[in-house]
Design an enzyme around this catalytic site. Structure first.
Site, PDB file in Angstrom:
ATOM      1  CG  ASP A  45      -1.551  -1.206   1.604  1.00 21.17           C
ATOM      2  OD1 ASP A  45      -1.426  -2.174   0.851  1.00 21.17           O
ATOM      3  OD2 ASP A  45      -2.208  -1.238   2.657  1.00 21.17           O
ATOM      4  CD  GLN A  61       2.320  -1.106   5.176  1.00 20.64           C
ATOM      5  OE1 GLN A  61       2.174  -2.199   5.700  1.00 20.64           O
ATOM      6  NE2 GLN A  61       2.725  -0.048   5.860  1.00 20.64           N
ATOM      7  CD1 TRP A  69       2.945  -7.441   3.025  1.00 18.76           C
ATOM      8  CD2 TRP A  69       3.125  -8.981   4.618  1.00 18.76           C
ATOM      9  NE1 TRP A  69       2.284  -6.974   4.134  1.00 18.76           N
ATOM     10  CE2 TRP A  69       2.379  -7.903   5.129  1.00 18.76           C
ATOM     11  CE3 TRP A  69       3.375 -10.074   5.451  1.00 18.76           C
ATOM     12  CZ2 TRP A  69       1.882  -7.877   6.431  1.00 18.76           C
ATOM     13  CZ3 TRP A  69       2.884 -10.051   6.750  1.00 18.76           C
ATOM     14  CH2 TRP A  69       2.132  -8.965   7.219  1.00 18.76           C
ATOM     15  CG  PHE A 105       0.142  -3.293   9.309  1.00 16.71           C
ATOM     16  CD1 PHE A 105       1.402  -3.861   9.171  1.00 16.71           C
ATOM     17  CD2 PHE A 105      -0.957  -4.159   9.334  1.00 16.71           C
ATOM     18  CE1 PHE A 105       1.567  -5.245   9.046  1.00 16.71           C
ATOM     19  CE2 PHE A 105      -0.806  -5.535   9.218  1.00 16.71           C
ATOM     20  CZ  PHE A 105       0.454  -6.084   9.067  1.00 16.71           C
ATOM     21  CB  SER A 106      -1.820   1.015   5.584  1.00 15.05           C
ATOM     22  OG  SER A 106      -1.132   0.278   4.607  1.00 15.05           O
ATOM     23  NE  ARG A 172      -5.606  -4.684   7.927  1.00 17.95           N
ATOM     24  CZ  ARG A 172      -6.095  -5.880   8.268  1.00 17.95           C
ATOM     25  NH1 ARG A 172      -6.080  -6.275   9.526  1.00 17.95           N
ATOM     26  NH2 ARG A 172      -6.595  -6.677   7.354  1.00 17.95           N
ATOM     27  CG  ASP A 173      -5.356  -0.270   6.831  1.00 17.91           C
ATOM     28  OD1 ASP A 173      -4.254  -0.473   7.345  1.00 17.91           O
ATOM     29  OD2 ASP A 173      -5.973  -1.118   6.161  1.00 17.91           O
ATOM     30  CD  GLU A 225      -7.026  -5.315   4.071  1.00 18.68           C
ATOM     31  OE1 GLU A 225      -6.356  -5.942   4.895  1.00 18.68           O
ATOM     32  OE2 GLU A 225      -6.762  -5.318   2.865  1.00 18.68           O
TER      33      GLU A 225
END
Ligand code: FRU
Length: 507
Positions: A45, A61, A69, A105-106, A172-173, A225
């Site tokens: 991302d 990311q 990943w 994370f994002s 998240r995000d 997400e």
């Protein structure tokens, strides 16, 4: 090496060594020229998109150590034209302590102009990143804040983290915007498994209060997400303000994708314009994902970048790329207010600057049931073409463009429009057989089909009818598959205008 060790190596490790070597074949022929890729290793991302003093920052990311990943950290690059990118050191690295691994994370970045957070030093506005701390050992995700006083090169994690924690494994995000009228920050964040978003408000980016939730609407087949909440003027009219929610989630059954909602947001609650079951999608291919808009753009502009998910495809020494920057527009249509996307208007300046030898314009060319290859003279055979073509359908059943052609090996990518089915498709042909097809439904607009095709070595983005629909896919052409042209099948089609730019010399 003693004999025992050699036997162990031969039996246990050699297969992996060979496999690793096999995967490590460099693939420069698929490295995009005018789309962002990391210099090496994995990206997913885009994160923290923000425009500061004439510079577009892209955090992303990133696994700094491998082409898969893992070890999620925020990589960093900057650009002044959204085509050429400068690679910078990792901005926020993973945090490893005795008991906890924290992956970055994002998330997003905001410029705290009035230093509401107090993170600023020397009277300067701090750049504040709000991201998800993923802590696999604790099976937890919560929202962290970090600040930068050196223009976004390095960040310091706030000692009071987490700033939002609801004790969940998946949460998240965060995406944060400033609401001038309410004098508050608003965070939109996803609870992926529950197909819902939460909105929080804050006065100082440290203390957050839950405002409301929005969910269980649209497409709920996949987890939700990377949400964003963006104010836009419908048809560019300041008296018609609407709010756009974009979420990375389901699209077609077998694919990942993004959906959107339009509605009203009063600083507390989002009210969907459409019935709960109504579904609208951002891109109809399976690769476009995790897109978020830039913060702090001038002139009320809203431009996003998305990630083109590589799935199982292997490139080396990098994996994953970003989409072209896309302007977000809301338009009134007979179906209600809809999202339109266009390659960012700031890119036009770069196209205009290209020398005449890198531009091609044709007008009023009728094609009759055959391919007309404008690249016959070996023009622009670089697989880095930006093509803008408008057709008036005639008697032909299908028409469109062919790119990445290799006549000998019967290889090509067909971007075609089927008139009877009102369908735009991208078919990837290898050895004369269709290996993969992506498609979407769209009708001619005022009797015409316009295709803006951005082909960059391994990515193909097709904006139909001025961005009413977008279809993005990945292709991996052979070394000699660089031919291209316009085609019609079963009758005539009129090519009203064809403009082509060759962006090969950008790299
Ligand atoms: C989307 C995503 C985000 C998450 C990040 C982790 O691709 O799963 O939800 O923050 O990737 O890398």
């Amino acid at each position: 090496m003693n004999k025992q060790l050699f036997t162990f190596w031969l039996i246990c490790l050699l297969p992996f060594t060979l496999l690793a070597q096999q995967q490590a074949v460099p693939t420069p022929q698929w490295r995009p020229v005018y789309h962002f890729t990391p210099a090496k290793n994995w990206t997913n991302d885009p994160n923290g998109l923000i425009y500061l003093d004439g510079v577009y920052h892209l955090y992303y990311q990133h696994n700094p150590y491998a082409n898969v990943w893992g070890h999620m950290s925020w990589g960093h690059a900057t650009s002044t034209d959204l085509l050429n990118w400068k690679h910078l050191p990792i901005a926020i690295p993973e945090i490893e302590t005795k008991d906890t691994t924290t992956w970055i994370f994002s998330g997003c970045a905001v410029l705290d102009k009035n230093n509401t957070s107090g993170f600023g030093s020397n009277g300067k506005a701090p750049l504040v990143a709000i991201y998800t701390a993923d802590q696999p050992k604790q099976q937890k995700e919560s929202q962290f804040v970090a600040f930068s006083n050196d223009g976004g090169l390095t960040f310091t994690n706030y000692a009071g983290n987490p700033v939002v924690d609801i004790h969940k494994k998946d949460f998240r995000d965060p995406s944060v915007i400033w609401m001038e009228e309410q004098q508050q920050w608003v965070m939109t964040v996803a609870v992926p498994q529950e197909h819902k978003l939460q909105f929080y408000s804050s006065k100082d980016l440290r203390k957050w209060d839950l405002l409301s939730e929005f969910g269980d609407q649209g497409d709920t087949r996949k987890i939700w997400e990377c949400p964003s909440l963006t104010p836009l003027y419908v048809d560019g009219d300041p008296s018609k303000k609407k709010w756009l929610i974009m979420i990375s989630s389901g699209n077609q059954d077998a694919a990942t994708g993004m959906q959107y909602f339009t509605g009203d947001f009063d600083g507390k609650t989002f009210k969907n314009d459409n019935p709960a079951e109504h579904q609208q999608f951002v891109d109809y291919g399976r690769t476009f994902y995790a897109a978020i808009p830039y913060n702090n753009l001038p002139d009320g502009k809203h431009t996003m970048l998305g990630w083109l998910m590589p799935f199982e495809t292997q490139t080396y020494p990098w994996r994953g790329q970003m989409s072209i920057a896309r302007d977000l527009l809301l338009k009134s249509t007979p179906e209600g207010v809809c999202l339109y996307q266009q390659p960012a208007s700031v890119l036009n300046a770069s196209l205009e600057k290209l020398p005449a030898s890198k531009k091609l314009v044709k007008q009023g060319v009728e094609i009759d049931s055959k391919e007309v290859s404008f690249s016959r003279g070996k023009q622009f055979n670089t697989n880095t073409n930006w093509i803008d073509v408008t057709f008036t359908p005639g008697t032909g059943e299908e028409f469109g463009l062919k790119i990445a052609q290799d006549g000998m090996l019967k290889e090509e990518t067909v971007i075609g429009y089927n008139k009877a089915r009102n369908e735009l498709y991208i078919a990837n042909v290898k050895g004369g057989k269709v290996a993969q097809t992506d498609k979407l439904s769209v009708k001619p607009s005022e009797g015409k089909i316009r295709l803006q095709v951005l082909f960059d070595k391994s990515s193909v983005e097709v904006f139909v009818n001025g961005g009413e629909r977008v279809l993005t896919t990945l292709v991996f052409p052979g070394e000699k598959a660089t031919g291209w042209g316009v085609f019609s099948k079963g009758g005539k089609v009129m090519v009203d205008t064809l403009k082509v730019w060759d962006l090969d010399n950008l790299r």
